[in-house]
Scaffold this motif. Structure first.
Motif, PDB file in Angstrom:
ATOM      1  N   PRO A  22     -28.176 -17.888  -2.668  1.00 17.06           N
ATOM      2  CA  PRO A  22     -27.125 -17.263  -3.614  1.00 17.06           C
ATOM      3  C   PRO A  22     -27.558 -17.272  -5.275  1.00 17.06           C
ATOM      4  O   PRO A  22     -27.596 -16.630  -5.866  1.00 17.06           O
ATOM      5  CB  PRO A  22     -26.061 -18.310  -3.459  1.00 17.06           C
ATOM      6  N   TYR A  25     -28.908 -14.441  -7.213  1.00 20.46           N
ATOM      7  CA  TYR A  25     -28.049 -13.682  -7.834  1.00 20.46           C
ATOM      8  C   TYR A  25     -27.847 -13.827  -9.396  1.00 20.46           C
ATOM      9  O   TYR A  25     -27.424 -13.097 -10.088  1.00 20.46           O
ATOM     10  CB  TYR A  25     -26.637 -13.761  -7.248  1.00 20.46           C
ATOM     11  N   ILE A  28     -28.912 -11.220 -11.404  1.00 20.20           N
ATOM     12  CA  ILE A  28     -27.860  -9.942 -11.976  1.00 20.20           C
ATOM     13  C   ILE A  28     -26.836 -10.551 -12.687  1.00 20.20           C
ATOM     14  O   ILE A  28     -25.879  -9.526 -13.007  1.00 20.20           O
ATOM     15  CB  ILE A  28     -27.704  -9.067 -10.751  1.00 20.20           C
ATOM     16  N   ALA A  32     -23.435  -8.510 -13.969  1.00 22.31           N
ATOM     17  CA  ALA A  32     -22.292  -8.119 -13.413  1.00 22.31           C
ATOM     18  C   ALA A  32     -20.942  -8.882 -14.048  1.00 22.31           C
ATOM     19  O   ALA A  32     -19.952  -8.411 -14.116  1.00 22.31           O
ATOM     20  CB  ALA A  32     -22.421  -8.966 -12.039  1.00 22.31           C
ATOM     21  N   PHE A  35     -19.607  -6.685 -17.007  1.00 17.73           N
ATOM     22  CA  PHE A  35     -18.754  -5.608 -16.495  1.00 17.73           C
ATOM     23  C   PHE A  35     -17.555  -5.912 -15.926  1.00 17.73           C
ATOM     24  O   PHE A  35     -16.394  -5.337 -16.006  1.00 17.73           O
ATOM     25  CB  PHE A  35     -19.735  -4.428 -15.628  1.00 17.73           C
ATOM     26  N   LEU A  36     -17.509  -6.921 -15.020  1.00 22.98           N
ATOM     27  CA  LEU A  36     -16.420  -7.371 -14.495  1.00 22.98           C
ATOM     28  C   LEU A  36     -15.318  -7.850 -15.414  1.00 22.98           C
ATOM     29  O   LEU A  36     -14.160  -7.442 -15.418  1.00 22.98           O
ATOM     30  CB  LEU A  36     -16.717  -8.573 -13.567  1.00 22.98           C
ATOM     31  N   ALA A  39     -14.102  -4.890 -17.604  1.00 19.10           N
ATOM     32  CA  ALA A  39     -12.790  -4.146 -16.895  1.00 19.10           C
ATOM     33  C   ALA A  39     -11.661  -4.771 -16.585  1.00 19.10           C
ATOM     34  O   ALA A  39     -10.792  -4.084 -16.904  1.00 19.10           O
ATOM     35  CB  ALA A  39     -13.511  -3.645 -15.589  1.00 19.10           C
ATOM     36  N   VAL A  40     -11.722  -6.188 -16.304  1.00 14.99           N
ATOM     37  CA  VAL A  40     -10.503  -6.787 -16.285  1.00 14.99           C
ATOM     38  C   VAL A  40      -9.592  -6.542 -17.532  1.00 14.99           C
ATOM     39  O   VAL A  40      -8.523  -6.365 -17.586  1.00 14.99           O
ATOM     40  CB  VAL A  40     -10.513  -8.216 -15.980  1.00 14.99           C
ATOM     41  N   LEU A  42      -9.685  -4.295 -19.824  1.00 17.54           N
ATOM     42  CA  LEU A  42      -9.519  -3.017 -20.294  1.00 17.54           C
ATOM     43  C   LEU A  42      -8.117  -2.810 -19.255  1.00 17.54           C
ATOM     44  O   LEU A  42      -7.363  -2.248 -20.086  1.00 17.54           O
ATOM     45  CB  LEU A  42     -10.476  -2.169 -19.743  1.00 17.54           C
ATOM     46  N   MET A  43      -8.142  -3.321 -18.042  1.00 15.20           N
ATOM     47  CA  MET A  43      -6.770  -3.097 -17.320  1.00 15.20           C
ATOM     48  C   MET A  43      -5.506  -3.809 -17.906  1.00 15.20           C
ATOM     49  O   MET A  43      -4.685  -3.431 -17.987  1.00 15.20           O
ATOM     50  CB  MET A  43      -7.209  -3.597 -15.885  1.00 15.20           C
ATOM     51  N   ARG A  45      -4.785  -4.082 -21.040  1.00 13.17           N
ATOM     52  CA  ARG A  45      -5.110  -3.588 -22.442  1.00 13.17           C
ATOM     53  C   ARG A  45      -4.052  -3.917 -23.436  1.00 13.17           C
ATOM     54  O   ARG A  45      -3.756  -3.868 -24.409  1.00 13.17           O
ATOM     55  CB  ARG A  45      -5.594  -2.288 -22.637  1.00 13.17           C
ATOM     56  N   MET A  81     -35.271  -9.270  -8.584  1.00 13.06           N
ATOM     57  CA  MET A  81     -34.064  -8.965  -7.376  1.00 13.06           C
ATOM     58  C   MET A  81     -34.261  -7.350  -7.282  1.00 13.06           C
ATOM     59  O   MET A  81     -34.259  -6.706  -8.405  1.00 13.06           O
ATOM     60  CB  MET A  81     -32.821  -9.389  -7.831  1.00 13.06           C
ATOM     61  N   MET A  82     -34.333  -6.938  -6.292  1.00 17.51           N
ATOM     62  CA  MET A  82     -34.578  -5.260  -6.246  1.00 17.51           C
ATOM     63  C   MET A  82     -33.286  -4.846  -5.731  1.00 17.51           C
ATOM     64  O   MET A  82     -32.841  -5.326  -4.951  1.00 17.51           O
ATOM     65  CB  MET A  82     -35.410  -5.044  -4.721  1.00 17.51           C
ATOM     66  N   GLY A  84     -30.336  -2.828  -4.243  1.00 18.32           N
ATOM     67  CA  GLY A  84     -30.103  -2.199  -3.015  1.00 18.32           C
ATOM     68  C   GLY A  84     -31.198  -2.592  -2.075  1.00 18.32           C
ATOM     69  O   GLY A  84     -31.345  -1.853  -0.872  1.00 18.32           O
ATOM     70  N   HIS A  85     -32.149  -3.798  -2.306  1.00 20.00           N
ATOM     71  CA  HIS A  85     -32.873  -4.199  -1.216  1.00 20.00           C
ATOM     72  C   HIS A  85     -34.134  -3.386  -1.053  1.00 20.00           C
ATOM     73  O   HIS A  85     -34.730  -3.305   0.009  1.00 20.00           O
ATOM     74  CB  HIS A  85     -32.288  -4.377  -0.007  1.00 20.00           C
TER      75      HIS A  85
ATOM     76  N   ALA B  68      -6.920   2.429 -17.890  1.00 19.87           N
ATOM     77  CA  ALA B  68      -6.937   1.201 -16.859  1.00 19.87           C
ATOM     78  C   ALA B  68      -7.394   1.963 -15.563  1.00 19.87           C
ATOM     79  O   ALA B  68      -8.189   0.780 -14.886  1.00 19.87           O
ATOM     80  CB  ALA B  68      -5.100   1.043 -16.759  1.00 19.87           C
ATOM     81  N   ALA B  71     -11.051   1.451 -15.716  1.00 15.91           N
ATOM     82  CA  ALA B  71     -11.367   0.062 -15.786  1.00 15.91           C
ATOM     83  C   ALA B  71     -11.453  -0.336 -14.191  1.00 15.91           C
ATOM     84  O   ALA B  71     -12.217  -1.157 -13.720  1.00 15.91           O
ATOM     85  CB  ALA B  71     -10.648  -1.064 -16.521  1.00 15.91           C
ATOM     86  N   LEU B  74     -14.631   0.443 -12.737  1.00 13.52           N
ATOM     87  CA  LEU B  74     -15.555   0.000 -12.904  1.00 13.52           C
ATOM     88  C   LEU B  74     -15.584  -1.427 -12.143  1.00 13.52           C
ATOM     89  O   LEU B  74     -16.475  -1.883 -11.511  1.00 13.52           O
ATOM     90  CB  LEU B  74     -15.417  -0.436 -14.543  1.00 13.52           C
ATOM     91  N   PHE B  91     -28.456  -7.410  -4.374  1.00 18.04           N
ATOM     92  CA  PHE B  91     -27.545  -6.755  -5.044  1.00 18.04           C
ATOM     93  C   PHE B  91     -27.508  -5.237  -4.808  1.00 18.04           C
ATOM     94  O   PHE B  91     -28.442  -4.583  -4.909  1.00 18.04           O
ATOM     95  CB  PHE B  91     -27.584  -6.822  -6.503  1.00 18.04           C
ATOM     96  N   MET B  92     -26.150  -4.850  -4.405  1.00 16.08           N
ATOM     97  CA  MET B  92     -25.856  -3.291  -4.200  1.00 16.08           C
ATOM     98  C   MET B  92     -26.725  -3.000  -2.866  1.00 16.08           C
ATOM     99  O   MET B  92     -26.968  -1.693  -2.729  1.00 16.08           O
ATOM    100  CB  MET B  92     -26.681  -2.548  -5.523  1.00 16.08           C
ATOM    101  N   THR B  93     -26.938  -3.652  -2.076  1.00 15.60           N
ATOM    102  CA  THR B  93     -27.623  -3.212  -0.842  1.00 15.60           C
ATOM    103  C   THR B  93     -26.348  -2.428  -0.095  1.00 15.60           C
ATOM    104  O   THR B  93     -25.323  -2.907  -0.119  1.00 15.60           O
ATOM    105  CB  THR B  93     -27.827  -4.485   0.234  1.00 15.60           C
TER     106      THR B  93
END
Lengths: 570, 139
Positions: A22, A25, A28, A32, A35-36, A39-40, A42-43, A45, A81-82, A84-85, B68, B71, B74, B91-93
Motif C-alpha cells: 500500500p 501508492y 500517486i 489523487a 482531485f478527490l 471534486a468533493v 465542487l459538489m 459548492r 509506479m506504472m 494501469g500496471h 456538481a 465534480a 471527477l 494505480f488505474m489497473t
C-alpha cells in the motif's frame, strides 16, 4: 482475432509483475488527494461555510502524504509506479526521485499555509466561485508535474495547473484581473504550445516519451543539431514558464492583479514548476546539450537577475515590487544551472568525472580533485554543486516568496493600500507582522542567518570554482540591490510614521477586503509556519543541503532513476 | 428560435440524443465511442432543450447543478483508479467482474467507471458553459 487465452498471454507479457505494498501508492497519493478533495468541494459548492473545514484537513493530508513520500524516497531511493500496471516504456510512469519529492513536499507545505491564510481572507462570494476547488485543481497539476516520469504527461499536468490558475486568476472578475489574465493566458498558451511541439519532435526522434528511457538513450545519440534543437526549444518553453529574461514580461503584468493569496501561490509555485521541468529535461535528459548551452544560460541568468533587481528598485507598489523579486529569484536559480556545464571542455569533463564517480562505489575517492569545494557539500563536482545550490534556492524561494506575498497581503489589508507611498507606521501597530516581514525580507535578499544565505553562498562559491567569476559577481550585486529594495519596503511601509491619511477612498485597492482587520490567528499562523522553515533552513542548513545534494546527484547520474523504472523497482 | 415545430420536437430529440449518448458511452470500450464523445452528445441535447424551451426548464430537469455533475464525474474517475489499491495492483489497473444478471453476462470494469466519470465531467462542464451562454442571450 485472438481468442481469450491469447489475450491473457499477451496481457501477461505487457503488464508489470510483482506485489504491491500500500505504501507504493504514496507516489500517486498527492495527485489523487487533490482531485478527490477538489471534486468533493465542487459538489458542495452551495455550502461555502463548510469549505475551509474540508479544505484545510485536505491540504494537511496532502502535506502528510508528501512528507511520507519524501521519507520513503530518502530511505530507499527513487520510486516508480506504472499507471494501469503496464510495462515501461509503454505505460505512463510516475517516478519520484529526491528532486521531485523535495519540490512536491515544499509545494504541499506552502499550499497548506496558504489555505489557512485564505480561510481568513477570502470572501464568501469568492469561495462560492470556487476558490478552494480551483486551488486543489492547481495543486493537483503542480504535484503531478513534480511526480511524473513521462514528458507528455508533464505537458498534461502543465495544462491542468494552468486551468486551475486561470480560475484563480479571474476570481472576482474585476477589469484589471481580466486584463492580467489575458496576458497571462496568452503567454502561457504560447509556451505550452511550444512545449507540445517540442515534445512531438522528441517523440519523432526517440520513439519514446518515458524520461528514464530517454535519459538512457540520449547518451548514445550522436550530438548533432537535432538534439540541440530540442534542447533549445525546451529551454525557451520552460524559460517562458519560469519568467526568465527576455520572456519575463508577462509576470509583472499579471501577478499583481488577483488576491494576495493567489499571487502568493502563483509566485511561489508556478514559476518553479518551469524551473523544475527545465532541470528535469535539460540536465537529466540532455546533459551534453546542457553543457553546450551553459554559457547562454549564464547570460540569461545574469540578465534575469539584474532585470528583477532593478525592476524591484523602480516599483512603488508592494506587489509589483514582489513580482520583480520573483524574477530575480528565478535568475539566481538559473545561475546555478549554468555552473558545471559552462567553461566548455572543463565543465563537461567535470560532469563526466562526476558521473564516473557517482556510478562507482566510492564516489569520494574519485572526486578527490574537486573535493571540499564547500563545507556544505563535500566531495561534489561543479555540476552537482550548481544544481544543488539551485535546488536549495528554488525551495527557499517557494517558501519565501509565498510568505512575502502573504505578509504583504496582511500589511496591505491593515494599511488599506498596497502603495509604498501611502503605507507606513506598521511597525508600531503590528510589531509581530513587522518582525516576520523583516525575517522574510532578510531571507529573500540572501542575508544570514536565514534560508536565502546558504544557497547563494553555495552558488557564489560554485561560480568561482567553475571559472565564472562574473556570474558570481552578478549574484552578489543582485543580492545587494535586493537588500536595498527590501530596506525600502521596510523603511517606507513599516518603519516610518504613517503619512497623513488621504481622505480619498482607496479605489486602487481592489485586492482587499472592505472589512477592516484580518483574523489574527488565521493570518499569523501560516506566516509563523513559513518563518519556521526560513529560520530552520538558515540556522541549520545541513539537513536540507544533504537532501538537495542527493537530488542533484540523482539528476547528474540518473542510473538510480532509470533503474527504478526498468529495474527491480517496479 | 422558438417556433412551434422546434419547441414540439425538442423534448423528443433531447430524449433520443440522451439515449444515444449512453449507447455511445457504453460501446466505447471496444468500438468507436466512449465517455468524451458521449458526454458531448448529451451536452448538446441539453443545449437544444435550452434553446427551445429556455434555460430554467433545463436546470430543473438536470436537478443537480452542472458543475456538481462534473465534480461527481471527477470523483468517479479518481475512484476508478483507487479501486486497484484493494486489488493490490498499480494505480488505474483495469479490473473486471462478470456478474450474471438475468442470465446475461455483463462486463463491469474500472475502465467503464472511469469512462462514466469522463462522461459526467464533459456533460457537466459543457452544459454549464452552454447554459450560461444561453442565459446571457435570453436576458
Amino acid at each position: 482475432m485472438a481468442d481469450s487465452s491469447d489475450i491473457a498471454i499477451l496481457k501477461a507479457e505487457a503488464m508489470v509483475h510483482g506485489a504491491f505494498a500500500p505504501s507504493d501508492y504514496l507516489v500517486i497519493a498527492p495527485v489523487a488527494l487533490c482531485f478527490l478533495f477538489g471534486a468533493v468541494l465542487l459538489m458542495l459548492r452551495k455550502r461555502v461555510d463548510w469549505h475551509p473545514f474540508i479544505a484545510i484537513p485536505g491540504f494537511a493530508l496532502l502535506l502528510a502524504a508528501d512528507l511520507l513520500l519524501l521519507r520513503k524516497v530518502a530511505s530507499s531511493g527513487p520510486q516508480t509506479m506504472m499507471m494501469g500496471h503496464w510495462k515501461p516504456p509503454f505505460g505512463i510512469a510516475f517516478t519520484v526521485d529526491m528532486l521531485g519529492a523535495l519540490f512536491v513536499t515544499t509545494a504541499g507545505f506552502v499550499a497548506f499555509a496558504a489555505a489557512i491564510y485564505a480561510t481568513g481572507s477570502m470572501s464568501r462570494t469568492e469561495r462560492r466561485y470556487g476558490f478552494f476547488p480551483f486551488m486543489f485543481l492547481m495543486m493537483g497539476g503542480v504535484s503531478g508535474a513534480f511526480l511524473t516520469g513521462d514528458v507528455f504527461n508533464l505537458y498534461v499536468w502543465f495544462e491542468v495547473l494552468l486551468i486551475g490558475s486561470f480560475g484563480l486568476l479571474v476570481l472576482g472578475s474585476k477589469h484589471e484581473q481580466l486584463d492580467g489574465a489575458t496576458k497571462y493566458c496568452f503567454l502561457n498558451l504560447v509556451a505550452t504550445t511550444l512545449f507540445l511541439i517540442t515534445t512531438g519532435y522528441l517523440y519523432g526522434l526517440f520513439g519514446t516519451l518515458n524520461m528514464a528511457d530517454i535519459a538512457d538513450k540520449a547518451g548514445r545519440f550522436e550530438n548533432d543539431g537535432a538534439l540541440l534543437t530540442i534542447a533549445v526549444l525546451y529551454l525557451v518553453a520552460f524559460g517562458m514558464k519560469a519568467a526568465a529574461f527576455p520572456l519575463n514580461f508577462w509576470l509583472p503584468a499579471s501577478y499583481h492583479t488577483p488576491r494576495f493569496v493567489v499571487s502568493a501561490l502563483f509566485a511561489g509555485l508556478l514559476t518553479k514548476v518551469g524551473v523544475y521541468a527545465l532541470i528535469r529535461v535539460l540536465l537529466m535528459l540532455f546533459p551534453q546539450q546542457h553543457a553546450d548551452l551553459a554559457t547562454l544560460i549564464a547570460w540569461v541568468a545574469t540578465l534575469t537577475m539584474l532585470v528583477g533587481a532593478f525592476g524591484a528598485l523602480a516599483q512603488s507598489d508592494l506587489r509589483r515590487l514582489l513580482n520583480y523579486f520573483v524574477i530575480a529569484g528565478i535568475g539566481t536559480i538559473f545561475a546555478g544551472l549554468a555552473i558545471g556545464g559552462a567553461g566548455g571542455e572543463a565543465g563537461s569533463a567535470m560532469a563526466r568525472a562526476a558521473q564516473a564517480a557517482t556510478a562507482g562505489a566510492t564516489g569520494a575517492a574519485a572526486t578527490g580533485a574537486a573535493a571540499a569545494i564547500t563545507p556544505l557539500l563535500p566531495g561534489s563536482s561543479g555540476l552537482v554543486i550548481g544544481l544543488s545550490g539551485a535546488t536549495f534556492y528554488a525551495l527557499h524561494s517557494i517558501v519565501v516568496m509565498t510568505a512575502l506575498y502573504l505578509a504583504a497581503g496582511m500589511a496591505a489589508r491593515i494599511a488599506g493600500t498596497a502603495s509604498l507611498r501611502s503605507m507606513g507606521g506598521l511597525w508600531r501597530s503590528q510589531p509581530a507582522l513587522a518582525a516576520l516581514m523583516l525575517v522574510f525580507l532578510f531571507a529573500v535578499s540572501g542575508l544570514p542567518p536565514f534560508s536565502g544565505f546558504w544557497p547563494k553562498y553555495i552558488l557564489v562559491r560554485g561560480t568561482f570554482q567553475a571559472g565564472l567569476p562574473w556570474l558570481g559577481a552578478a549574484i552578489l550585486v543582485t543580492g545587494f540591490l535586493m537588500t536595498i529594495a527590501s530596506a525600502r519596503v521596510f523603511a517606507l511601509a513599516f518603519w516610518r510614521n504613517a503619512p497623513e491619511a488621504e481622505a480619498a477612498g482607496s479605489d486602487e485597492a481592489f485586492g482587499f477586503q472592505p472589512a477592516g482587520k484580518p483574523s489574527p490567528v488565521l493570518s499569523m499562523l501560516p506566516l509563523i509556519l513559513l518563518a519556521l522553515f526560513v529560520v530552520a533552513a538558515g540556522i541549520a542548513p545541513q539537513w536540507l543541503a544533504d537532501m538537495t545534494d542527493t537530488a542533484a546527484r540523482g539528476i547528474v547520474d540518473p542510473a538510480a532513476y532509470v533503474g527504478s523504472v526498468f529495474g527491480g523497482g517496479s | 428560435m422558438r417556433t412551434i415545430i422546434f419547441r414540439f420536437t425538442a423534448p423528443y430529440l433531447t430524449a433520443l440524443m440522451l439515449l444515444f449518448s449512453i449507447f455511445v458511452l457504453l460501446r466505447g470500450h471496444n468500438e468507436p465511442g466512449g465517455g468524451f464523445i458521449g458526454g458531448l452528445i448529451a451536452a448538446s441535447a441539453f443545449a437544444i432543450y435550452g434553446i427551445a424551451c429556455g434555460v430554467a426548464p433545463v436546470r430543473r430537469a438536470l436537478y443537480f447543478h452542472p458543475m456538481a455533475i462534473a465534480a461527481a464525474g471527477l470523483c468517479f474517475a479518481v475512484a476508478a483508479g483507487i479501486v486497484s489499491i484493494f486489488a493490490g495492483t498499480g494505480f488505474m489497473t483495469g479490473l473486471w467482474v462478470f456478474p450474471k444478471i438475468f442470465g446475461t453476462e455483463v462486463a463491469l470494469s474500472t475502465p467503464m467507471l472511469f469512462d462514466i466519470g469522463v462522461y459526467l465531467v464533459v456533460v457537466g462542464g459543457i452544459s454549464a458553459i452552454a447554459l450560461a451562454l444561453e442565459e446571457r442571450e435570453s436576458d
